[in-house]
Design a protein around this motif. Structure first.
Motif, PDB file in Angstrom:
ATOM      1  N   GLY A   1     -11.289   0.183  46.457  1.00  0.00           N
ATOM      2  CA  GLY A   1     -11.042   1.636  46.476  1.00  0.00           C
ATOM      3  C   GLY A   1      -9.697   2.138  46.959  1.00  0.00           C
TER       4      GLY A   1
ATOM      5  N   LEU B   1      -6.491   3.642  46.104  1.00  0.00           N
ATOM      6  CA  LEU B   1      -5.879   4.283  44.938  1.00  0.00           C
ATOM      7  C   LEU B   1      -4.411   4.588  45.205  1.00  0.00           C
ATOM      8  CD1 LEU B   1      -6.371   5.675  42.142  1.00  0.00           C
ATOM      9  CD2 LEU B   1      -6.830   7.776  43.416  1.00  0.00           C
TER      10      LEU B   1
ATOM     11  N   ILE C   1      -8.470   5.967  52.160  1.00  0.00           N
ATOM     12  CA  ILE C   1      -8.948   5.317  53.388  1.00  0.00           C
ATOM     13  C   ILE C   1      -8.887   3.795  53.200  1.00  0.00           C
ATOM     14  CG2 ILE C   1     -10.938   5.059  54.927  1.00  0.00           C
ATOM     15  CD1 ILE C   1     -11.724   7.992  54.070  1.00  0.00           C
TER      16      ILE C   1
ATOM     17  N   ALA D   1      -7.812   2.957  37.412  1.00  0.00           N
ATOM     18  CA  ALA D   1      -7.175   3.348  38.687  1.00  0.00           C
ATOM     19  C   ALA D   1      -5.991   2.434  38.995  1.00  0.00           C
ATOM     20  CB  ALA D   1      -8.200   3.299  39.815  1.00  0.00           C
TER      21      ALA D   1
ATOM     22  N   ASP E   1     -14.523  -2.490  37.387  1.00  0.00           N
ATOM     23  CA  ASP E   1     -15.245  -1.213  37.381  1.00  0.00           C
ATOM     24  C   ASP E   1     -16.582  -1.514  38.041  1.00  0.00           C
ATOM     25  OD1 ASP E   1     -17.036   0.815  36.704  1.00  0.00           O
ATOM     26  OD2 ASP E   1     -15.925   1.317  34.885  1.00  0.00           O
TER      27      ASP E   1
ATOM     28  N   THR F   1     -19.332  -0.235  37.992  1.00  0.00           N
ATOM     29  CA  THR F   1     -20.554  -0.008  37.228  1.00  0.00           C
ATOM     30  C   THR F   1     -20.764  -1.123  36.193  1.00  0.00           C
ATOM     31  OG1 THR F   1     -19.426   1.349  35.560  1.00  0.00           O
ATOM     32  CG2 THR F   1     -20.312   2.503  37.483  1.00  0.00           C
TER      33      THR F   1
ATOM     34  N   SER G   1     -15.236   1.492  49.431  1.00  0.00           N
ATOM     35  CA  SER G   1     -14.621   2.798  49.703  1.00  0.00           C
ATOM     36  C   SER G   1     -14.466   3.520  48.364  1.00  0.00           C
ATOM     37  CB  SER G   1     -13.270   2.564  50.389  1.00  0.00           C
ATOM     38  OG  SER G   1     -12.705   3.779  50.811  1.00  0.00           O
ATOM     39  N   ILE G   2     -15.610   3.862  47.788  1.00  0.00           N
ATOM     40  CA  ILE G   2     -15.657   4.342  46.405  1.00  0.00           C
ATOM     41  C   ILE G   2     -16.521   5.585  46.320  1.00  0.00           C
ATOM     42  CG2 ILE G   2     -16.483   3.770  44.079  1.00  0.00           C
ATOM     43  CD1 ILE G   2     -16.101   0.785  44.916  1.00  0.00           C
ATOM     44  N   GLY G   3     -16.017   6.613  45.690  1.00  0.00           N
ATOM     45  CA  GLY G   3     -16.832   7.800  45.476  1.00  0.00           C
ATOM     46  C   GLY G   3     -16.262   8.623  44.345  1.00  0.00           C
TER      47      GLY G   3
ATOM     48  N   GLN H   1     -17.419   9.338  57.955  1.00  0.00           N
ATOM     49  CA  GLN H   1     -16.061   9.732  58.342  1.00  0.00           C
ATOM     50  C   GLN H   1     -15.871  11.252  58.304  1.00  0.00           C
ATOM     51  OE1 GLN H   1     -13.375   8.611  59.551  1.00  0.00           O
ATOM     52  NE2 GLN H   1     -11.709   9.824  58.742  1.00  0.00           N
ATOM     53  N   SER H   2     -15.000  11.759  59.182  1.00  0.00           N
ATOM     54  CA  SER H   2     -14.580  13.178  59.150  1.00  0.00           C
ATOM     55  C   SER H   2     -13.972  13.492  57.786  1.00  0.00           C
ATOM     56  CB  SER H   2     -13.443  13.428  60.149  1.00  0.00           C
ATOM     57  OG  SER H   2     -13.850  13.279  61.460  1.00  0.00           O
ATOM     58  N   PRO H   3     -13.954  14.777  57.385  1.00  0.00           N
ATOM     59  CA  PRO H   3     -13.226  15.120  56.156  1.00  0.00           C
ATOM     60  C   PRO H   3     -11.766  14.693  56.288  1.00  0.00           C
ATOM     61  CG  PRO H   3     -13.797  17.101  57.408  1.00  0.00           C
ATOM     62  CD  PRO H   3     -14.507  15.957  58.057  1.00  0.00           C
ATOM     63  N   THR H   4     -11.263  14.074  55.237  1.00  0.00           N
ATOM     64  CA  THR H   4      -9.946  13.436  55.279  1.00  0.00           C
ATOM     65  C   THR H   4      -9.199  13.796  53.997  1.00  0.00           C
ATOM     66  OG1 THR H   4     -11.103  11.587  56.337  1.00  0.00           O
ATOM     67  CG2 THR H   4      -8.846  11.170  55.656  1.00  0.00           C
TER      68      THR H   4
ATOM     69  N   ALA I   1     -10.102  11.877  46.575  1.00  0.00           N
ATOM     70  CA  ALA I   1     -11.535  12.198  46.467  1.00  0.00           C
ATOM     71  C   ALA I   1     -11.861  13.431  47.311  1.00  0.00           C
ATOM     72  CB  ALA I   1     -12.375  11.012  46.907  1.00  0.00           C
TER      73      ALA I   1
END
Ligand code: NAI
Length: 270
Positions: free
Chosen positions: A15, A17, A22, A45, A66, A68, A94-96, A194-197, A201
């Motif tokens: 993850g 990018l 993160i 990516a 990938d 998926t 670390s993927i979303g 985690q806090s908003p960062t 994403a």
């Protein structure tokens, strides 16, 4: 400053990018702490992002996958085992990605084909990764796996949309697979909430900047940064946390345990 916490350890980082990711910060921190890593991301990516720059800094190979796609994951684990001449000691998921959020669909007007895709990328992928790892016996005894999550899995945050439900699934897979892998190989599996960062994403969430400020005011220690998240994750990959598993660990400056702060009351009283 390095403490050599991961000296001799090998891992896979999913993850990264760009420099804000993160996973990017975690990759750098793991290497600084003595680990060797393999970097992976979706082929698209890798083409669009800057992962090759990170690979150079970390002296790490990049193997596209990938999450998926089961053939991609088989190939990733086979090539990683070949590269290291054996299994790994840690994995960061670390993927979303929310397709509905990207398309601007509100939570009460979701497209279910998009939702399937979002679930697959952001939660089912964790099961796919772990199942492929078990199949290839790719994680060493007492290995450690971490996935990143957000508190919206527990509390309602309207703008987090379908991702709230998807993160709840991710956290559940952590417990269910944590049991299985713990019994089989003493592998521990945890989520870090985690806090908003500010990342690619993160910034896809409507009203994100306002929420970052609110969260900063609502956390006794303030928001946790991506660098601090990387440090916390390194501690979970280290031998000092060997008996922690199947947990959701809040890394959020105290936000999750705070009802209200004086700063927020002062703001509301204006
Ligand atoms: P990011 O956008 O830098 O990372 C997301 C990564 O997911 C990207 O590298 C992207 O290429 C990868 N990805 C998407 N689809 C994929 C696929 N099909 N196969 C393989 N990889 C794929 O953003 P960030 O914030 O670093 O996100 C990392 C994790 O942290 C995510 O799980 C996110 O939900 C979580 N998180 C982020 C927070 C934030 O405020 N930024 C807060 C709490 C958790």
């Amino acid at each position: 400053m390095s403490h050599n916490l991961l000296k001799g350890k090998k891992g896979i980082i999913f993850g990264a990018l760009d420099e804000k990711s993160i996973a990017w910060k975690t990759a750098l921190r793991c290497v600084a702490e003595g680990a060797e890593i393999v970097l992976t991301n979706a082929p698209v990516a890798i083409r669009m992002g800057e992962i090759n720059k990170l690979a150079e800094q970390c002296k790490a190979p990049v193997i596209g996958a990938d999450v998926t796609n089961m053939d991609d994951l088989d190939n990733l684990f086979l090539k990683t085992k070949e590269h290291f001449g054996g299994g790994v000691d840690f994995i960061l998921h670390s993927i979303g990605m929310s397709v509905n959020m990207r398309k601007g669909n509100d939570y009460t007007n979701l497209n279910y084909d998009y939702m399937h895709k979002s679930v697959d990328i952001s939660a089912m992928s964790f099961h796919r990764v772990l199942q492929t790892a078990i199949k290839h016996d790719a994680i060493n005894e007492w290995g450690s796996v971490v996935a990143l999550t957000f508190i919206a899995a527990h509390l309602a945050f309207p703008n987090y949309n379908e991702m709230a439900d998807i993160k709840a699934m991710l956290e559940s897979i952590t417990r269910s697979f944590g049991y299985q892998y713990g019994m089989k190989k003493h592998v521990r599996i945890n989520t870090v909430s985690q806090s908003p960062t500010v990342t690619t994403a993160g910034q896809g969430i409507a009203g994100f900047d306002g929420f970052v400020s609110f969260s900063e005011k609502m956390s006794p220690l303030g928001n946790a940064s991506a660098d601090q998240c990387a440090e916390f994750t390194v501690s979970l990959f280290s031998d000092y946390t060997r008996m922690v598993t199947m947990q959701n660990l809040f890394h959020d400056g105290g936000f999750s345990s705070t009802g209200v702060t004086e700063a927020v009351i002062a703001q509301m009283s204006k």
